[in-house]
Design a protein around this motif. Structure first.
Motif, PDB file in Angstrom:
ATOM      1  N   TRP A  55       4.286 -36.494  39.620  1.00  0.00           N
ATOM      2  CA  TRP A  55       4.358 -37.671  38.768  1.00  0.00           C
ATOM      3  C   TRP A  55       3.549 -37.470  37.489  1.00  0.00           C
ATOM      4  O   TRP A  55       3.971 -37.840  36.400  1.00  0.00           O
ATOM      5  N   VAL A  58       5.452 -35.171  35.164  1.00  0.00           N
ATOM      6  CA  VAL A  58       6.605 -35.866  34.571  1.00  0.00           C
ATOM      7  C   VAL A  58       6.133 -36.761  33.430  1.00  0.00           C
ATOM      8  O   VAL A  58       6.741 -36.787  32.360  1.00  0.00           O
ATOM      9  N   ARG A  59       5.051 -37.481  33.640  1.00  0.00           N
ATOM     10  CA  ARG A  59       4.522 -38.353  32.585  1.00  0.00           C
ATOM     11  C   ARG A  59       4.097 -37.551  31.365  1.00  0.00           C
ATOM     12  O   ARG A  59       4.346 -37.959  30.230  1.00  0.00           O
TER      13      ARG A  59
END
Length: 72
Positions: A55, A58-59
């Motif tokens: 995550w 991805v950010r």
């Protein structure tokens, strides 16, 4: 020792450092908590760690891709 932990933290996605900065703890105490929890729960926090690492990456990729609001 500080250089070694900085190198390991950069190579291990920086999840513990990000959690530590967000909640106000040192990254080493967060890292130790992950290690202890992994021993007591037979490795299930490792799945959480990899999910958080995914995550986080991805950010970062989305932020690099679109730097301003007007780039839509």
């Amino acid at each position: 020792m500080k250089r070694l932990t900085d190198y390991i933290e950069k190579q291990s996605f920086g999840v513990c450092d990000a959690i530590g900065k967000r909640v106000g703890f040192s990254s080493s105490s967060v890292r130790l908590s992950f290690v202890y929890a992994s021993f007591f729960t037979f490795g299930s926090p490792i799945v959480l760690y990899f999910a958080l690492a995914f995550w986080r990456n991805v950010r970062q990729a989305l932020r690099r891709q679109r730097s301003t609001v007007w780039d839509l």
